[in-house]
Design a protein around this motif. Sequence first.
Motif, PDB file in Angstrom:
ATOM      1  N   UNK A   1       8.339   1.663  12.981  1.00 22.45           N
ATOM      2  CA  UNK A   1       7.342   1.619  11.922  1.00 22.45           C
ATOM      3  C   UNK A   1       7.875   0.896  10.697  1.00 22.45           C
ATOM      4  N   UNK A   2       6.994   0.161  10.061  1.00 23.85           N
ATOM      5  CA  UNK A   2       7.328  -0.564   8.837  1.00 23.85           C
ATOM      6  C   UNK A   2       6.340  -0.129   7.764  1.00 23.85           C
ATOM      7  N   UNK A   3       6.856   0.159   6.598  1.00 25.72           N
ATOM      8  CA  UNK A   3       6.002   0.488   5.457  1.00 25.72           C
ATOM      9  C   UNK A   3       6.094  -0.643   4.433  1.00 25.72           C
ATOM     10  N   UNK A   4       4.942  -1.050   3.944  1.00 17.72           N
ATOM     11  CA  UNK A   4       4.865  -2.136   2.976  1.00 17.72           C
ATOM     12  C   UNK A   4       4.100  -1.638   1.755  1.00 17.72           C
ATOM     13  N   UNK A   5       4.663  -1.842   0.586  1.00 21.62           N
ATOM     14  CA  UNK A   5       4.020  -1.411  -0.651  1.00 21.62           C
ATOM     15  C   UNK A   5       3.957  -2.592  -1.603  1.00 21.62           C
ATOM     16  N   UNK A   6       2.727  -2.992  -1.928  1.00 20.86           N
ATOM     17  CA  UNK A   6       2.514  -4.116  -2.831  1.00 20.86           C
ATOM     18  C   UNK A   6       2.398  -3.638  -4.275  1.00 20.86           C
TER      19      UNK A   6
END
Length: 120
Positions: A1-6
């Motif tokens: 899993x990859x989490x991305x926060x802009x």
Amino acid sequence: QVQLVESGGGLVQAGGSLRLSCAASGSSFSNNDMAWYRQAPGKQRELVASISSGGSTNYADSVKGRFTISRDNAKNTVCLQMNSLKPEDTAVYYCNAKVFYRSGTTVNYWGQGTQVTVSS
């Protein structure tokens, strides 16, 4: 899993600048291809800019010369510097990670999006 926060979206006048950042976690960031997409109301999501694991970049014709994508593998971040913004750049901007797994599977992960509004 990859989490991305802009982060970094907001309201700016035409001709102004914004810098978007995307912080990634959960994978070997340096091996991922990264990209920014955007989606305006009533339109399909479109590729804005991409940067490969090797640092090669690609831009949509509409943003060439105005936007710059960059990555910092030490900080697991990818940024989009947006200059000379136009009202037509108004959209929700999404960070994308293309993760290549040893099994041969490729999975796309998405951030939650950040709103960019350019007033005329």
